[in-house]
Design an enzyme around this catalytic site. Sequence first.
Site, PDB file in Angstrom:
ATOM      1  N   LYS A 187      41.607  22.334  60.637  1.00  0.00           N
ATOM      2  CA  LYS A 187      41.383  21.361  61.718  1.00  0.00           C
ATOM      3  C   LYS A 187      39.997  20.745  61.574  1.00  0.00           C
ATOM      4  CE  LYS A 187      39.881  21.717  65.996  1.00  0.00           C
ATOM      5  NZ  LYS A 187      39.084  20.457  66.028  1.00  0.00           N
ATOM      6  N   GLU A 263      30.485  30.940  60.734  1.00  0.00           N
ATOM      7  CA  GLU A 263      29.180  30.390  60.347  1.00  0.00           C
ATOM      8  C   GLU A 263      28.686  29.618  61.553  1.00  0.00           C
ATOM      9  OE1 GLU A 263      26.369  28.495  59.591  1.00  0.00           O
ATOM     10  OE2 GLU A 263      27.467  27.119  58.273  1.00  0.00           O
ATOM     11  N   CYS A 297      22.923  23.456  61.125  1.00  0.00           N
ATOM     12  CA  CYS A 297      22.771  24.774  61.757  1.00  0.00           C
ATOM     13  C   CYS A 297      21.518  25.495  61.288  1.00  0.00           C
ATOM     14  CB  CYS A 297      24.013  25.605  61.501  1.00  0.00           C
ATOM     15  SG  CYS A 297      24.499  25.574  59.781  1.00  0.00           S
ATOM     16  N   GLU A 394      19.278  26.562  70.424  1.00  0.00           N
ATOM     17  CA  GLU A 394      19.568  25.589  69.371  1.00  0.00           C
ATOM     18  C   GLU A 394      19.716  24.204  70.004  1.00  0.00           C
ATOM     19  OE1 GLU A 394      23.407  25.855  67.267  1.00  0.00           O
ATOM     20  OE2 GLU A 394      22.256  25.487  65.449  1.00  0.00           O
TER      21      GLU A 394
HETATM   22  P1  ADP Z   1      29.871  21.317  68.850  1.00  0.00           P
HETATM   23  O1  ADP Z   1      29.468  21.795  70.221  1.00  0.00           O
HETATM   24  O2  ADP Z   1      28.715  21.091  67.978  1.00  0.00           O
HETATM   25  O3  ADP Z   1      30.852  20.198  68.836  1.00  0.00           O
HETATM   26  P2  ADP Z   1      31.863  23.314  68.505  1.00  0.00           P
HETATM   27  O4  ADP Z   1      31.604  24.733  68.151  1.00  0.00           O
HETATM   28  O5  ADP Z   1      32.292  23.003  69.897  1.00  0.00           O
HETATM   29  O6  ADP Z   1      30.547  22.540  68.136  1.00  0.00           O
HETATM   30  O7  ADP Z   1      32.908  22.657  67.521  1.00  0.00           O
HETATM   31  C1  ADP Z   1      33.134  23.043  66.198  1.00  0.00           C
HETATM   32  C2  ADP Z   1      34.623  23.031  65.921  1.00  0.00           C
HETATM   33  O8  ADP Z   1      35.244  24.002  66.762  1.00  0.00           O
HETATM   34  C3  ADP Z   1      35.328  21.713  66.203  1.00  0.00           C
HETATM   35  O9  ADP Z   1      36.327  21.515  65.221  1.00  0.00           O
HETATM   36  C4  ADP Z   1      35.942  21.960  67.568  1.00  0.00           C
HETATM   37  O10 ADP Z   1      37.094  21.181  67.827  1.00  0.00           O
HETATM   38  C5  ADP Z   1      36.322  23.421  67.465  1.00  0.00           C
HETATM   39  N1  ADP Z   1      36.487  24.108  68.745  1.00  0.00           N
HETATM   40  C6  ADP Z   1      35.874  23.843  69.928  1.00  0.00           C
HETATM   41  N2  ADP Z   1      36.312  24.680  70.885  1.00  0.00           N
HETATM   42  C7  ADP Z   1      37.225  25.500  70.320  1.00  0.00           C
HETATM   43  C8  ADP Z   1      38.029  26.583  70.777  1.00  0.00           C
HETATM   44  N3  ADP Z   1      38.002  26.982  72.045  1.00  0.00           N
HETATM   45  N4  ADP Z   1      38.855  27.191  69.896  1.00  0.00           N
HETATM   46  C9  ADP Z   1      38.898  26.813  68.603  1.00  0.00           C
HETATM   47  N5  ADP Z   1      38.175  25.799  68.112  1.00  0.00           N
HETATM   48  C10 ADP Z   1      37.339  25.143  68.936  1.00  0.00           C
END
Ligand code: ADP
Length: 495
Positions: A187, A263, A297, A394
């Site tokens: 994804k 990560e 990161c 962060e």
């Molecule tokens: P940011 O806050 O920098 O956007 P995230 O950790 O929210 O970073 O996003 C990184 C990835 O994780 C994206 O592909 C996002 O769609 C996905 N993501 C966000 N929330 C969830 C969740 N609850 N479960 C699985 N994947 C998630």
Amino acid sequence: MSLSTLIQTPYIRYEQPLGLFINNEFVKGVEGKTFQTINPTTEKVITSVHEGTEKDVDIAVKAARAAFEGEWHSVTPSERGRLLVKLADLIERDSETLAAIEALDNGKTVAMAKIDVEAAAGCLRYYGGWADKIHGQTIDTNNETLSYTRHEAIGVCGQIIPWNFPIMMWAWKIGPAVAAGNTVVLKTAEQTPLSGLYAAKLIAEAGFPPGVVNIISGFGRTAGAAISSHMDIDKVAFTGSTMVGRLILQAAAKSNLKKVTLELGGKSPNIVFDDADIDNAISWANFGIFYTHGQICCAGSRLLVQEGIYDKFVARFKERAAQNKLGDPFNPQTFQGPQVSRLQFNRVMEYIDSGKKDGAQLALGGHRYGKEGYFIQPTVFTGVDPTMRIAKEEIFGPVVAIIKFKDEAEAIKIGNDSNYGLAAGIHTQNVNTAIRVSNALQAGTVWINNYNMISYQAPFGGFKESGIGRELGSYALENYTQIKTVHYRLGGALF
Ligand code: ADP
């Protein structure tokens, strides 16, 4: 909505796939949803893409499972390697287009995007080379037994990537998984779905059997959560925030105990000693925090400067940061483009406010740049106390917290005073200081007299709350194989 569209970037006009990529075909989502992706430079919609939800993840997992148990199983390791090398070649062939897509969708400069695309191709080629070099051991147990290990593929791997390095994260994830013989449901991040879909087209062109790599555009709470809690995904690899990393680990524990690698975030100390080569240290400190607009990161977001060099360093560092050219990512002179989204822009501005309120001195920047796009001036805080939020959390933006320290022991203490442990930098001309301090720092990567230089041949990952497991290098293959021990009995019955 159609499955592709023509997009005009300032560089190139190209055909952009818009569908979900399942079984080597672009398809619409089952629920018929779409979502927009925004150009952060103009705040205008680039296009919409088809959205994958739980049902689409399920279909993609079935395709990946069928491939894993079917055609992919009979593909030899060297053939897997050949396919990855072919994919790398195609990415290089289309590197101008991919770099333009990154600049358009993410806002990073086209010059930096070209480096990402080259690194993505290099990473896939590197893992192509590994595909037929993954092997176990024969082990002397006793004279009646032949014991050996096999490093077998795990199965269907779910992979969730962020928006800061869309094509590079795509390659970091797919390379080792496919080299080791797994199949993938990946994804992309909802902010940056375009390059992953364009590269998906190249998967089919390279000749991968259908179902080996499937790409889903979609949101974290729906498609992402469906991956981490899926009962037929054997392993999940995630790059993103520590907060979401915890959710992934919980979902894996609650579902089928799929293997997890994470990560995550960081608040990395970049330490400048009195004896550092000041010109080089300033250049690396500047690159350490302002590269990709601070959206990395391992950004060197805590700049620890020794008291003897502090005043001179801070004055010259400010001058250097003020020279970073902001503007259109497609202008070859630009160093810093916009933040990726309105949400990220707001988060970073909120941190700048908190720094001011907590009493840090705003030495440079601190404001929006321009009237259009999510641009933030390179921002430097001095006189930062390690307890302030801007020194602990962060920020993921172009904001650096400069902290003064007295001696080596204090630098190590402040450096390690964090829940994170992703990376660190040391600037000194004394080899003993460099080695002593690098041994003492709790970080997965230490850069000595440089910063943010990542090679796909060497492992990358975090200590403490910065993650679990290592990506890149031969180490990443351990995440994508499981070890089977076989004991073959040469003799007869035991009794
Ligand atoms: P940011 O806050 O920098 O956007 P995230 O950790 O929210 O970073 O996003 C990184 C990835 O994780 C994206 O592909 C996002 O769609 C996905 N993501 C966000 N929330 C969830 C969740 N609850 N479960 C699985 N994947 C998630």
